[in-house]
Design a protein around this motif. Sequence first.
Motif, PDB file in Angstrom:
ATOM      1  N   CYS A   1       2.858  -0.003 -12.340  1.00 27.72           N
ATOM      2  CA  CYS A   1       1.797   0.869 -11.852  1.00 27.72           C
ATOM      3  C   CYS A   1       1.126   1.514 -13.054  1.00 27.72           C
ATOM      4  CB  CYS A   1       2.348   1.942 -10.910  1.00 27.72           C
ATOM      5  SG  CYS A   1       1.044   2.912 -10.113  1.00 27.72           S
ATOM      6  N   GLY A   2      -0.090   1.064 -13.330  1.00 30.46           N
ATOM      7  CA  GLY A   2      -0.863   1.616 -14.429  1.00 30.46           C
ATOM      8  C   GLY A   2      -1.912   2.583 -13.904  1.00 30.46           C
ATOM      9  N   LYS A   3      -2.852   2.913 -14.766  1.00 36.03           N
ATOM     10  CA  LYS A   3      -3.913   3.843 -14.381  1.00 36.03           C
ATOM     11  C   LYS A   3      -4.897   3.221 -13.394  1.00 36.03           C
ATOM     12  CE  LYS A   3      -3.873   6.489 -18.653  1.00 36.03           C
ATOM     13  NZ  LYS A   3      -4.629   6.877 -19.841  1.00 36.03           N
ATOM     14  N   ARG A   4      -5.187   1.928 -13.554  1.00 40.32           N
ATOM     15  CA  ARG A   4      -6.219   1.275 -12.744  1.00 40.32           C
ATOM     16  C   ARG A   4      -5.692   0.172 -11.834  1.00 40.32           C
ATOM     17  NH1 ARG A   4     -10.400   4.018 -12.133  1.00 40.32           N
ATOM     18  NH2 ARG A   4     -11.758   2.254 -12.084  1.00 40.32           N
TER      19      ARG A   4
ATOM     20  N   TYR B   1       0.844  -1.200   0.000  1.00 38.37           N
ATOM     21  CA  TYR B   1       0.000   0.000   0.000  1.00 38.37           C
ATOM     22  C   TYR B   1       0.878   1.249   0.000  1.00 38.37           C
ATOM     23  CZ  TYR B   1      -3.896   3.014   1.731  1.00 38.37           C
ATOM     24  OH  TYR B   1      -4.865   3.973   1.900  1.00 38.37           O
ATOM     25  N   ALA B   2       1.902   1.256   0.841  1.00 40.44           N
ATOM     26  CA  ALA B   2       2.816   2.401   0.915  1.00 40.44           C
ATOM     27  C   ALA B   2       3.560   2.584  -0.405  1.00 40.44           C
ATOM     28  CB  ALA B   2       3.804   2.217   2.065  1.00 40.44           C
ATOM     29  N   ALA B   3       3.999   1.495  -1.015  1.00 37.54           N
ATOM     30  CA  ALA B   3       4.702   1.592  -2.302  1.00 37.54           C
ATOM     31  C   ALA B   3       3.782   2.167  -3.380  1.00 37.54           C
ATOM     32  CB  ALA B   3       5.239   0.219  -2.715  1.00 37.54           C
ATOM     33  N   VAL B   4       2.519   1.753  -3.385  1.00 32.67           N
ATOM     34  CA  VAL B   4       1.556   2.273  -4.365  1.00 32.67           C
ATOM     35  C   VAL B   4       1.331   3.769  -4.135  1.00 32.67           C
ATOM     36  CG1 VAL B   4      -0.863   2.200  -5.135  1.00 32.67           C
ATOM     37  CG2 VAL B   4       0.387   0.060  -4.743  1.00 32.67           C
ATOM     38  N   LEU B   5       1.062   4.155  -2.894  1.00 28.63           N
ATOM     39  CA  LEU B   5       0.777   5.559  -2.610  1.00 28.63           C
ATOM     40  C   LEU B   5       2.005   6.444  -2.785  1.00 28.63           C
ATOM     41  CD1 LEU B   5      -1.778   5.495   0.350  1.00 28.63           C
ATOM     42  CD2 LEU B   5      -2.153   5.286  -2.107  1.00 28.63           C
ATOM     43  N   SER B   6       3.193   5.852  -2.734  1.00 32.26           N
ATOM     44  CA  SER B   6       4.401   6.647  -2.977  1.00 32.26           C
ATOM     45  C   SER B   6       4.438   7.163  -4.410  1.00 32.26           C
ATOM     46  CB  SER B   6       5.659   5.830  -2.679  1.00 32.26           C
ATOM     47  OG  SER B   6       5.919   4.895  -3.710  1.00 32.26           O
ATOM     48  N   VAL B   7       3.691   6.498  -5.287  1.00 29.99           N
ATOM     49  CA  VAL B   7       3.631   6.892  -6.693  1.00 29.99           C
ATOM     50  C   VAL B   7       2.392   7.740  -6.986  1.00 29.99           C
ATOM     51  CG1 VAL B   7       3.407   6.028  -9.066  1.00 29.99           C
ATOM     52  CG2 VAL B   7       4.991   4.922  -7.477  1.00 29.99           C
ATOM     53  N   ILE B   8       1.225   7.311  -6.490  1.00 29.79           N
ATOM     54  CA  ILE B   8      -0.023   7.985  -6.868  1.00 29.79           C
ATOM     55  C   ILE B   8      -0.479   9.037  -5.870  1.00 29.79           C
ATOM     56  CG2 ILE B   8      -0.779   6.000  -8.218  1.00 29.79           C
ATOM     57  CD1 ILE B   8      -2.810   5.381  -5.960  1.00 29.79           C
ATOM     58  N   GLY B   9       0.164   9.110  -4.721  1.00 31.63           N
ATOM     59  CA  GLY B   9      -0.249  10.066  -3.696  1.00 31.63           C
ATOM     60  C   GLY B   9      -1.344   9.492  -2.818  1.00 31.63           C
TER      61      GLY B   9
END
Length: 163
Positions: A111-114, A71-79
């Motif tokens: 990490c894509g759009k969806r 989750y942290a890795a994902v949010l590090s990219v998308i905010g």
Amino acid sequence: MTQADSPAMTAAEMETLIREGVPLAGGFGVAVTELGVGRATLRLPYKADFVRPGGTVTGPAMFALADVALYAAVLSVIGRVELAVTTSMTINFLTKPPPRDLRAEGRLLKCGKRLAYGEVLIFSDGSDEPVAHATGTYSIPQHAPVTIAVSGYHESDAPEKIQ
């Protein structure tokens, strides 16, 4: 991607979000020790509540650590897109961790759009051998465009579109 790229959230912001938005993991005492673009390192402090028969750390504690690391890795990219949610996650327990702190190292592979896909390695304090390996996919709801590409590719690098 260059070293100058910075994550969309700070480690402190992510840790606050985990405590407030993911209270189970926050209550476990998970700490964000490092956050980079598409990667996160988290620490789970040992608690006697995490021990299962056989004197090892329980699987649910390791799974929670892996989930919030991704989750942290994902949010590090998308905010701060709080409704980015786990759609699937698989964990393989490789060896019995002794009752010690655990460290999770998560990284995005795509990490894509969806959708975002990544992996997490979990280590027992004092060991360089992983005790667990997890892979997972996160669903990303509609949000403002992502401006940092995990692969290092930026839309501005693309050739002009042919009309």
